[in-house]
Design a protein around this motif. Structure first.
Motif, PDB file in Angstrom:
ATOM      1  N   LEU A  34       0.787  -1.208  -0.056  1.00 56.64           N
ATOM      2  CA  LEU A  34      -0.094  -0.054  -0.035  1.00 56.64           C
ATOM      3  C   LEU A  34       0.898   1.264   0.006  1.00 56.64           C
ATOM      4  CD1 LEU A  34      -2.829   1.264   0.234  1.00 56.64           C
ATOM      5  CD2 LEU A  34      -2.634   1.096   2.741  1.00 56.64           C
ATOM      6  N   PHE A  35       1.891   1.389   0.815  1.00 56.38           N
ATOM      7  CA  PHE A  35       2.643   2.527   0.901  1.00 56.38           C
ATOM      8  C   PHE A  35       3.689   2.599  -0.130  1.00 56.38           C
ATOM      9  CE2 PHE A  35       0.755   1.863   5.134  1.00 56.38           C
ATOM     10  CZ  PHE A  35       0.349   3.192   5.503  1.00 56.38           C
ATOM     11  N   ASP A  36       4.314   3.895  -0.367  1.00 51.41           N
ATOM     12  CA  ASP A  36       5.311   4.280  -1.201  1.00 51.41           C
ATOM     13  C   ASP A  36       6.399   4.653  -0.517  1.00 51.41           C
ATOM     14  OD1 ASP A  36       3.655   4.247  -4.015  1.00 51.41           O
ATOM     15  OD2 ASP A  36       2.453   5.627  -2.473  1.00 51.41           O
ATOM     16  N   ALA A  37       6.435   4.808   0.875  1.00 48.86           N
ATOM     17  CA  ALA A  37       7.668   5.170   1.732  1.00 48.86           C
ATOM     18  C   ALA A  37       7.497   4.631   3.121  1.00 48.86           C
ATOM     19  CB  ALA A  37       8.023   6.659   1.695  1.00 48.86           C
ATOM     20  N   ILE A  38       8.571   4.369   3.582  1.00 52.42           N
ATOM     21  CA  ILE A  38       8.522   4.021   5.097  1.00 52.42           C
ATOM     22  C   ILE A  38       9.390   4.733   5.915  1.00 52.42           C
ATOM     23  CG2 ILE A  38       8.714   2.120   6.879  1.00 52.42           C
ATOM     24  CD1 ILE A  38       7.632   0.230   4.748  1.00 52.42           C
ATOM     25  N   HIS A  39       9.079   5.475   6.859  1.00 57.93           N
ATOM     26  CA  HIS A  39       9.721   6.435   7.409  1.00 57.93           C
ATOM     27  C   HIS A  39      10.486   5.604   8.912  1.00 57.93           C
ATOM     28  CE1 HIS A  39       8.703  10.420   5.426  1.00 57.93           C
ATOM     29  NE2 HIS A  39       8.191   9.337   4.752  1.00 57.93           N
ATOM     30  N   THR A  40       9.972   4.504   9.219  1.00 58.98           N
ATOM     31  CA  THR A  40      10.196   3.969  10.669  1.00 58.98           C
ATOM     32  C   THR A  40      11.062   2.673  10.636  1.00 58.98           C
ATOM     33  OG1 THR A  40       7.867   2.962  10.503  1.00 58.98           O
ATOM     34  CG2 THR A  40       8.183   5.231  11.575  1.00 58.98           C
ATOM     35  N   ILE A  41      11.906   2.547   9.684  1.00 57.33           N
ATOM     36  CA  ILE A  41      12.906   1.405   9.694  1.00 57.33           C
ATOM     37  C   ILE A  41      13.799   1.532  10.931  1.00 57.33           C
ATOM     38  CG2 ILE A  41      14.724  -0.147   8.632  1.00 57.33           C
ATOM     39  CD1 ILE A  41      12.153   0.044   7.054  1.00 57.33           C
ATOM     40  N   ASP A  42      13.702   0.614  12.103  1.00 56.79           N
ATOM     41  CA  ASP A  42      14.304   0.918  13.349  1.00 56.79           C
ATOM     42  C   ASP A  42      15.001  -0.275  13.962  1.00 56.79           C
ATOM     43  OD1 ASP A  42      11.998  -0.260  14.219  1.00 56.79           O
ATOM     44  OD2 ASP A  42      11.816   1.245  15.787  1.00 56.79           O
ATOM     45  N   ARG A  43      14.792  -1.514  13.116  1.00 60.25           N
ATOM     46  CA  ARG A  43      15.619  -2.650  13.740  1.00 60.25           C
ATOM     47  C   ARG A  43      16.016  -3.618  12.718  1.00 60.25           C
ATOM     48  NH1 ARG A  43      10.329  -2.383  15.075  1.00 60.25           N
ATOM     49  NH2 ARG A  43       9.118  -4.350  15.130  1.00 60.25           N
ATOM     50  N   ASP A  44      16.778  -4.603  12.928  1.00 55.95           N
ATOM     51  CA  ASP A  44      17.026  -5.612  11.874  1.00 55.95           C
ATOM     52  C   ASP A  44      15.946  -6.527  11.189  1.00 55.95           C
ATOM     53  OD1 ASP A  44      18.988  -7.160  10.452  1.00 55.95           O
ATOM     54  OD2 ASP A  44      18.202  -8.870  11.552  1.00 55.95           O
ATOM     55  N   LYS A  45      14.905  -6.803  12.257  1.00 56.87           N
ATOM     56  CA  LYS A  45      14.016  -7.450  11.764  1.00 56.87           C
ATOM     57  C   LYS A  45      13.067  -6.818  10.682  1.00 56.87           C
ATOM     58  CE  LYS A  45      10.139 -10.492  13.498  1.00 56.87           C
ATOM     59  NZ  LYS A  45       9.378 -10.966  14.561  1.00 56.87           N
ATOM     60  N   ILE A  46      12.616  -5.719  10.861  1.00 57.78           N
ATOM     61  CA  ILE A  46      11.973  -5.079  10.083  1.00 57.78           C
ATOM     62  C   ILE A  46      12.588  -4.747   8.910  1.00 57.78           C
ATOM     63  CG2 ILE A  46      10.940  -2.540   9.578  1.00 57.78           C
ATOM     64  CD1 ILE A  46       9.140  -4.436  11.317  1.00 57.78           C
ATOM     65  N   ALA A  47      13.962  -4.231   8.706  1.00 55.63           N
ATOM     66  CA  ALA A  47      14.718  -3.884   7.834  1.00 55.63           C
ATOM     67  C   ALA A  47      14.679  -5.296   6.884  1.00 55.63           C
ATOM     68  CB  ALA A  47      16.080  -3.563   8.186  1.00 55.63           C
ATOM     69  N   ARG A  48      14.837  -6.484   7.370  1.00 54.11           N
ATOM     70  CA  ARG A  48      15.005  -7.721   6.688  1.00 54.11           C
ATOM     71  C   ARG A  48      13.566  -8.062   6.087  1.00 54.11           C
ATOM     72  NH1 ARG A  48      19.611 -10.813   7.177  1.00 54.11           N
ATOM     73  NH2 ARG A  48      20.804 -10.096   8.592  1.00 54.11           N
ATOM     74  N   THR A  49      12.519  -7.810   6.887  1.00 55.71           N
ATOM     75  CA  THR A  49      11.243  -8.258   6.257  1.00 55.71           C
ATOM     76  C   THR A  49      10.633  -7.259   5.015  1.00 55.71           C
ATOM     77  OG1 THR A  49      10.005  -7.278   8.220  1.00 55.71           O
ATOM     78  CG2 THR A  49      10.301  -9.303   8.237  1.00 55.71           C
ATOM     79  N   VAL A  50      11.188  -5.969   5.524  1.00 56.85           N
ATOM     80  CA  VAL A  50      10.725  -5.048   4.371  1.00 56.85           C
ATOM     81  C   VAL A  50      11.593  -5.417   2.757  1.00 56.85           C
ATOM     82  CG1 VAL A  50      10.835  -2.575   3.469  1.00 56.85           C
ATOM     83  CG2 VAL A  50      10.192  -3.154   5.885  1.00 56.85           C
ATOM     84  N   LYS A  51      12.860  -5.686   3.208  1.00 63.40           N
ATOM     85  CA  LYS A  51      13.556  -5.850   1.998  1.00 63.40           C
ATOM     86  C   LYS A  51      12.939  -7.150   1.196  1.00 63.40           C
ATOM     87  CE  LYS A  51      18.128  -8.149   0.571  1.00 63.40           C
ATOM     88  NZ  LYS A  51      18.463  -7.176  -0.281  1.00 63.40           N
ATOM     89  N   ALA A  52      12.400  -8.247   1.994  1.00 62.16           N
ATOM     90  CA  ALA A  52      11.940  -9.503   1.363  1.00 62.16           C
ATOM     91  C   ALA A  52      10.786  -9.173   0.632  1.00 62.16           C
ATOM     92  CB  ALA A  52      11.588 -10.459   2.584  1.00 62.16           C
ATOM     93  N   GLU A  53       9.906  -8.405   1.305  1.00 61.73           N
ATOM     94  CA  GLU A  53       8.593  -8.025   0.686  1.00 61.73           C
ATOM     95  C   GLU A  53       8.689  -7.205  -0.549  1.00 61.73           C
ATOM     96  OE1 GLU A  53       5.392  -9.334   1.014  1.00 61.73           O
ATOM     97  OE2 GLU A  53       5.892 -10.602   2.318  1.00 61.73           O
ATOM     98  N   MET A  54       9.658  -6.160  -0.642  1.00 61.99           N
ATOM     99  CA  MET A  54       9.795  -5.207  -1.695  1.00 61.99           C
ATOM    100  C   MET A  54      10.389  -6.176  -2.947  1.00 61.99           C
ATOM    101  SD  MET A  54      11.239  -1.821  -0.634  1.00 61.99           S
ATOM    102  CE  MET A  54      12.945  -2.201  -0.154  1.00 61.99           C
ATOM    103  N   GLU A  55      11.314  -7.185  -2.504  1.00 58.83           N
ATOM    104  CA  GLU A  55      11.595  -8.170  -3.536  1.00 58.83           C
ATOM    105  C   GLU A  55      10.392  -9.191  -4.173  1.00 58.83           C
ATOM    106  OE1 GLU A  55      15.029 -10.205  -1.712  1.00 58.83           O
ATOM    107  OE2 GLU A  55      16.333  -8.653  -2.200  1.00 58.83           O
ATOM    108  N   ALA A  56       9.741  -9.568  -3.125  1.00 54.69           N
ATOM    109  CA  ALA A  56       8.691 -10.437  -3.471  1.00 54.69           C
ATOM    110  C   ALA A  56       7.486  -9.708  -4.502  1.00 54.69           C
ATOM    111  CB  ALA A  56       7.854 -10.933  -2.325  1.00 54.69           C
ATOM    112  N   GLN A  57       7.148  -8.562  -3.920  1.00 52.89           N
ATOM    113  CA  GLN A  57       6.270  -7.813  -4.544  1.00 52.89           C
ATOM    114  C   GLN A  57       6.649  -7.024  -5.727  1.00 52.89           C
ATOM    115  OE1 GLN A  57       3.587  -5.710  -1.932  1.00 52.89           O
ATOM    116  NE2 GLN A  57       3.948  -6.903  -0.425  1.00 52.89           N
ATOM    117  N   GLY A  58       7.906  -6.721  -5.941  1.00 43.68           N
ATOM    118  CA  GLY A  58       8.565  -6.043  -6.976  1.00 43.68           C
ATOM    119  C   GLY A  58       8.444  -4.497  -6.916  1.00 43.68           C
ATOM    120  N   ARG A  59       8.507  -4.142  -5.461  1.00 44.16           N
ATOM    121  CA  ARG A  59       8.290  -2.770  -5.395  1.00 44.16           C
ATOM    122  C   ARG A  59       9.599  -2.227  -4.608  1.00 44.16           C
ATOM    123  NH1 ARG A  59       3.922   0.009  -2.830  1.00 44.16           N
ATOM    124  NH2 ARG A  59       4.221   1.213  -4.666  1.00 44.16           N
TER     125      ARG A  59
END
Length: 225
Positions: free
Chosen positions: A96-121
């Motif tokens: 849904l979002f085009d930007a995330i301002h609240t990356i603050d820990r390894d787990k979130i960084a990794r899951t965001v990376k994985a989802e961006m790759e999976a969704q091509g975003r």
């Protein structure tokens, strides 16, 4: 305060432009994020009609209830997540979002990376810095910021475009804006997401590239009990 959200939006834009001019910054150097949390589509539509295209929300679930239809009606809208992200909401957030301002820990960084790759975003990503070291607040401590930025970039391969902070409510915001700018500069980051309704002019003067303004545009919020 002006009577309508559209009139208040114009006033905020004028204030930003004035500070840009007075501080020698380029016109348009600052991007206004209209923070629409707790407001429904009928409250948001007049602001879209007035030309605003960048909006901020705090909660993924709330945003899911109103933004898909608004974005379909106005595809050029850019939606920014400015509240904490739970890992179990990452898939929905990346969709849904085009930007995330609240990356603050390894787990979130990794899951965001994985989802961006999976969704091509490819979302704009900001790291949140807890400039006041407040135990109840999300964000990386200033002492750990350099290492976390390097971890996200070098080990995870994330493209980090900037930093975000929310100064403590009981402290002057200026030192916190200055600290965020200093951390960003030494890490070669240009994006500075800082400043809200009560202090955005000060943030612009201190180098903000994104300001997050909600109540000064939409009016007083009615929070659910």
């Amino acid at each position: 305060m002006a009577e309508t959200p559209a009139a208040r939006l114009d006033h905020i834009r004028d204030q930003i432009a004035t500070v840009e001019r007075e501080t020698g910054r380029a016109t348009g150097a600052v991007t206004l994020i209209a923070v629409s949390k707790t407001f429904d589509a009928p409250d948001i539509e007049p602001v879209i009609a007035a030309g605003q295209r960048i909006f901020g929300e705090n909660r993924v679930q709330e945003a899911q209830g109103k933004w898909p239809a608004l974005k379909e009606a106005c595809p050029e809208i850019e939606l920014h997540l400015i509240g904490p992200l739970q890992s179990n909401k990452t898939r929905e957030a990346v969709a849904l979002f085009d930007a995330i301002h609240t990356i603050d820990r390894d787990k979130i960084a990794r899951t965001v990376k994985a989802e961006m790759e999976a969704q091509g975003r490819d979302l704009k990503l900001f790291i949140q810095i807890n400039t006041g070291n407040e135990p109840q607040k999300a964000g990386v401590s200033p002492d750990e910021a350099d290492a976390f930025i390097a971890h996200c970039r070098d080990e995870l391969g994330l493209k980090i475009c900037g930093l975000m902070c929310i100064p403590p409510v009981d402290e002057a915001p200026s030192p916190h804006f200055a600290l965020l700018a200093k951390i960003a500069a030494r890490n070669g980051l240009e994006g500075l997401s800082m400043g809200m309704s009560g202090d955005f002019e000060m943030a612009v003067a201190q180098g903000a590239t994104y300001v997050r303004v909600g109540s000064a545009i939409f009016g007083k919020r009615d929070y659910p009990a």
